[in-house]
Design an enzyme around this catalytic site. Structure first.
Site, mmCIF file in Angstrom:
data_model
loop_
_atom_site.group_PDB
_atom_site.id
_atom_site.type_symbol
_atom_site.label_atom_id
_atom_site.label_comp_id
_atom_site.label_asym_id
_atom_site.label_seq_id
_atom_site.Cartn_x
_atom_site.Cartn_y
_atom_site.Cartn_z
ATOM 1 N N ASP A 92 -11.808 0.984 3.988
ATOM 2 C CA ASP A 92 -12.192 0.087 5.079
ATOM 3 C C ASP A 92 -12.087 0.726 6.457
ATOM 4 O O ASP A 92 -11.786 0.072 7.462
ATOM 5 C CB ASP A 92 -11.351 -1.204 5.051
ATOM 6 N N LYS A 124 -16.714 3.091 7.136
ATOM 7 C CA LYS A 124 -17.652 4.085 6.585
ATOM 8 C C LYS A 124 -19.096 3.569 6.643
ATOM 9 O O LYS A 124 -20.016 4.302 7.001
ATOM 10 C CB LYS A 124 -17.282 4.412 5.124
ATOM 11 N N LYS A 139 -20.546 1.461 8.638
ATOM 12 C CA LYS A 139 -21.099 1.504 9.987
ATOM 13 C C LYS A 139 -21.512 2.935 10.363
ATOM 14 O O LYS A 139 -22.593 3.149 10.921
ATOM 15 C CB LYS A 139 -20.066 0.988 11.001
ATOM 16 N N GLY A 180 -16.750 -2.515 -0.020
ATOM 17 C CA GLY A 180 -17.438 -3.476 0.839
ATOM 18 C C GLY A 180 -17.716 -2.759 2.145
ATOM 19 O O GLY A 180 -16.795 -2.508 2.920
ATOM 20 N N HIS A 181 -18.956 -2.355 2.346
ATOM 21 C CA HIS A 181 -19.310 -1.562 3.531
ATOM 22 C C HIS A 181 -20.131 -2.433 4.485
ATOM 23 O O HIS A 181 -21.246 -2.839 4.157
ATOM 24 C CB HIS A 181 -20.088 -0.306 3.109
ATOM 25 N N ARG A 195 -14.094 7.958 -23.705
ATOM 26 C CA ARG A 195 -15.322 8.363 -24.405
ATOM 27 C C ARG A 195 -15.959 7.249 -25.236
ATOM 28 O O ARG A 195 -16.641 7.505 -26.205
ATOM 29 C CB ARG A 195 -15.059 9.607 -25.279
ATOM 30 N N GLN A 243 -13.987 3.663 -0.787
ATOM 31 C CA GLN A 243 -12.512 3.700 -0.747
ATOM 32 C C GLN A 243 -12.019 4.778 0.231
ATOM 33 O O GLN A 243 -12.676 4.997 1.224
ATOM 34 C CB GLN A 243 -11.936 3.912 -2.172
ATOM 35 N N ARG A 266 -5.731 -7.743 5.404
ATOM 36 C CA ARG A 266 -5.321 -6.345 5.291
ATOM 37 C C ARG A 266 -3.980 -6.158 5.987
ATOM 38 O O ARG A 266 -3.756 -6.708 7.064
ATOM 39 C CB ARG A 266 -6.365 -5.430 5.928
HETATM 40 P P1 GDP Z 1 -15.830 0.399 5.085
HETATM 41 O O1 GDP Z 1 -15.434 -0.153 3.769
HETATM 42 O O2 GDP Z 1 -15.147 1.703 5.378
HETATM 43 O O3 GDP Z 1 -17.313 0.496 5.257
HETATM 44 O O4 GDP Z 1 -15.295 -0.626 6.192
HETATM 45 P P2 GDP Z 1 -15.406 -2.242 6.131
HETATM 46 O O5 GDP Z 1 -16.802 -2.633 6.386
HETATM 47 O O6 GDP Z 1 -14.754 -2.745 4.884
HETATM 48 O O7 GDP Z 1 -14.425 -2.646 7.296
HETATM 49 C C1 GDP Z 1 -14.630 -2.230 8.600
HETATM 50 C C2 GDP Z 1 -14.709 -3.474 9.484
HETATM 51 O O8 GDP Z 1 -14.592 -3.101 10.826
HETATM 52 C C3 GDP Z 1 -16.044 -4.191 9.383
HETATM 53 O O9 GDP Z 1 -15.851 -5.554 9.628
HETATM 54 C C4 GDP Z 1 -16.863 -3.559 10.510
HETATM 55 O O10 GDP Z 1 -17.886 -4.419 10.997
HETATM 56 C C5 GDP Z 1 -15.793 -3.368 11.552
HETATM 57 N N1 GDP Z 1 -15.969 -2.209 12.438
HETATM 58 C C6 GDP Z 1 -16.449 -0.977 12.149
HETATM 59 N N2 GDP Z 1 -16.337 -0.163 13.229
HETATM 60 C C7 GDP Z 1 -15.761 -0.904 14.193
HETATM 61 C C8 GDP Z 1 -15.342 -0.618 15.539
HETATM 62 O O11 GDP Z 1 -15.464 0.490 16.046
HETATM 63 N N3 GDP Z 1 -14.755 -1.638 16.236
HETATM 64 C C9 GDP Z 1 -14.575 -2.873 15.701
HETATM 65 N N4 GDP Z 1 -14.005 -3.803 16.450
HETATM 66 N N5 GDP Z 1 -14.962 -3.172 14.455
HETATM 67 C C10 GDP Z 1 -15.522 -2.190 13.704
HETATM 68 P P1 IMO Z 2 -14.168 0.409 0.718
HETATM 69 O O1 IMO Z 2 -15.219 1.319 0.130
HETATM 70 C C1 IMO Z 2 -10.037 -0.932 0.607
HETATM 71 C C2 IMO Z 2 -8.075 -0.987 -3.308
HETATM 72 C C3 IMO Z 2 -7.697 -2.339 -3.879
HETATM 73 C C4 IMO Z 2 -6.462 -1.946 -4.671
HETATM 74 C C5 IMO Z 2 -6.851 -0.595 -5.235
HETATM 75 C C6 IMO Z 2 -7.403 -0.637 -6.658
HETATM 76 O O2 IMO Z 2 -14.701 -0.876 1.212
HETATM 77 O O3 IMO Z 2 -13.312 1.147 1.679
HETATM 78 P P2 IMO Z 2 -9.774 -1.380 -7.638
HETATM 79 O O4 IMO Z 2 -10.471 -2.707 -7.597
HETATM 80 O O5 IMO Z 2 -10.532 -0.269 -7.041
HETATM 81 O O6 IMO Z 2 -9.266 -1.028 -9.014
HETATM 82 O O7 IMO Z 2 -8.441 -1.614 -6.734
HETATM 83 O O8 IMO Z 2 -7.818 -0.074 -4.364
HETATM 84 N N1 IMO Z 2 -9.506 -0.851 -2.929
HETATM 85 C C7 IMO Z 2 -9.945 -0.838 -1.670
HETATM 86 N N2 IMO Z 2 -9.290 -1.020 -0.505
HETATM 87 N N3 IMO Z 2 -11.345 -0.642 0.616
HETATM 88 C C8 IMO Z 2 -12.016 -0.424 -0.536
HETATM 89 O O9 IMO Z 2 -13.290 -0.006 -0.573
HETATM 90 C C9 IMO Z 2 -11.331 -0.568 -1.761
HETATM 91 N N4 IMO Z 2 -11.680 -0.463 -3.056
HETATM 92 C C10 IMO Z 2 -10.551 -0.628 -3.762
HETATM 93 O O10 IMO Z 2 -7.407 -3.266 -2.852
HETATM 94 O O11 IMO Z 2 -5.370 -1.748 -3.801
HETATM 95 MG MG MG Z 3 -14.628 -1.925 2.974
#
Ligand code: GDP
Ligand code: IMO
Ligand code: MG
Length: 424
Positions: free
Chosen positions: A15, A18, A20, A42-43, A143, A224, A305
């Site tokens: 999170d 990535k 963005k 979740g991106h 496997r 992740q 989080r």
């Molecule tokens: P990812 O899994 O790495 O793609 O990240 P997520 O989308 O799960 O979480 C990032 C969150 O931060 C999302 O709600 C984005 O819209 C938000 N976000 C990303 N970059 C920025 C930033 O520079 N500032 C703020 N305030 N929010 C951001």
């Molecule tokens: P993005 O790509 C944050 C965490 C789960 C748990 C552990 C194992 O959006 O950054 P899983 O379902 O993969 O077996 O869970 O990994 N986890 C993440 N935490 N961002 C993610 O993806 C995650 N994908 C899995 O919360 O701790």
């Molecule tokens: Mg995410």
């Protein structure tokens, strides 16, 4: 031929933003590929205020003419994939000819999600997303996993489904949910789903290498983060794949010799969702304030989080094992109103000061973070376009991070929208 093939990885516990950054960078690439994980990711992408959360489809999909590949290293829940495709089509995106899915990717079946939930109901839970990721990789490495290429031989596919279901009901004899499944309807449902996505499948290991040979540039989108890596992360509090840059090769078929750089994404602070150690976690008002301003709720599960200061010991570890060549710092704006900002520079462990990351979670639980304090910048970063015009306190913060990990910060994200970016 001067290709530019980059891997983009999360350097913390996921999170980092990535999605963005991949969306923003896509204009400089021709292909964006996912190489591991599944719909646990979740991106989030926000373009002119419109928000989309992608779980399986690469975050380059909103950039015209980009080819998106879901590689062999991923595990795919067809149901989740179909709803994502439908969502994008409803938005007017045409995916045929732009989206390619590896026939060698493993399939997440309903029993994987049931087993994920059973495991999570026990005392030693990991806090997974319950998307069936761990159990699907468990079958892959044992496997007996089922790949999309198994549709090449329906008789064997049906036998595999029946055999796996029998085996799993034997391991989990108390599960009524597992007992209620039957191989015929599992096959029927799966083949109905397959028919809807059949046109996207390819041997993507050939495709990606052909595209590179034609001179196209590939961005490999990690899901992740490094500290969730099955080998390098805080095992067993990890995900069941290799999000680190090495996974990009095994997860797509791109040879290591074709990778030219690694972009590491780091938040200006740290978050973690799920169980497991987190040395710089904050339980005070600062932690609450970061969570509130940063809207720190999981994009996949909606769980809050956990928040804390930036951990440079962990960051340097992640930079090292990924071979990061440039950094993108996200969510810097979340710290705009903090008078004091801290970063962890060392750990104390059993009276000794260390600057290496003990990946053993039980050791990590006992480290005490040693902090360096910074004066906050107390001004809005959003809206700025020039690094040189930014507040000196912010620049000192960035300078310190760069020197500590010995990698330049190239991008600074100052808000969630595609446009909120400073290129340094
Ligand atoms: P990812 O899994 O790495 O793609 O990240 P997520 O989308 O799960 O979480 C990032 C969150 O931060 C999302 O709600 C984005 O819209 C938000 N976000 C990303 N970059 C920025 C930033 O520079 N500032 C703020 N305030 N929010 C951001
Ligand atoms: P993005 O790509 C944050 C965490 C789960 C748990 C552990 C194992 O959006 O950054 P899983 O379902 O993969 O077996 O869970 O990994 N986890 C993440 N935490 N961002 C993610 O993806 C995650 N994908 C899995 O919360 O701790
Ligand atoms: Mg995410």
């Amino acid at each position: 031929m001067n290709n530019k093939n980059y891997v983009l990885v999360g350097l913390q516990w996921g999170d980092e933003g990535k999605g963005k950054i991949v969306d923003m960078l896509s204009r400089d690439f021709d292909v964006v590929a996912r190489y591991q994980g599944g719909a646990n990711a979740g991106h989030t992408i926000i373009i002119n205020g419109k928000k989309t959360v992608l779980h399986l489809i690469p975050s380059g999909i909103f950039t015209d003419n980009i080819i998106c590949i879901i590689g062999n290293g991923t595990v795919i829940d067809p149901e989740a994939l179909i709803s994502e495709i439908e969502l994008l089509e409803k938005d007017g995106l045409a995916l045929t000819g732009r989206l390619f899915i590896s026939k060698d990717a493993h399939i997440i079946l309903p029993y994987h999600k049931i087993i994920d939930a059973i495991n999570e109901s026990k005392n030693d839970k990991i806090g997974t997303t319950k998307k069936g990721i761990g159990p699907a990789y468990f079958d892959k490495y044992a496997r007996r996993g089922i790949k999309f290429s198994d549709f090449d031989n329906i008789r064997i596919l049906k036998e595999k489904i029946a055999k796996n279901l029998k085996y799993l009901t034997e391991i989990f004899p108390d599960s009524e949910e597992l007992k209620s499944l039957n191989p015929e309807s599992l096959y029927n449902d799966l083949s109905g789903q397959y028919a809807k996505i059949d046109m996207y499948f390819a041997q993507t290991q050939y495709l990606i290498n052909e595209l590179i040979a034609e001179g196209r540039n590939v961005l490999l989108e990690g899901a992740q983060g490094a500290l969730l890596d099955v080998d390098f992360g805080t095992y067993p509090y990890i995900t069941s794949s290799n999000p680190t840059s090495g996974g990009a090769c095994t997860g797509t078929g791109i040879p290591p010799t074709k990778i030219n750089g690694v972009i590491g994404i780091v938040k200006a602070y740290t978050t973690r969702v799920g169980e497991g150690p987190f040395p710089t976690e904050l339980f005070d008002d600062n932690g609450k304030k970061i969570a509130e301003i940063g809207a720190e709720f999981g994009a996949t599960t909606g769980r809050p989080r956990r928040c804390g200061w930036l951990d440079l010991v962990a960051l340097k570890y992640a930079v090292t094992i990924n071979g990061v060549t440039e950094l993108a710092m996200t969510k810097s704006d979340v710290l705009d109103s903090f008078e004091e900002i801290k970063v962890c520079t060392h750990y104390e462990l059993n009276g000794e000061v260390i600057d290496t990351f003990p990946s053993n979670p039980f050791t990590l639980d006992y480290v005490n973070p040693v902090y360096k304090s910074f004066k906050g910048w107390m001004t809005d970063l959003k809206g700025n376009k020039e690094y040189s015009s930014l507040n000196q306190n912010f620049r000192s913060y960035v300078d310190f991070i760069e020197k500590y990990v010995n990698v330049p910060v190239k991008y600074i994200s100052t808000g969630p929208d595609r446009a909120d970016i400073i290129i340094k």
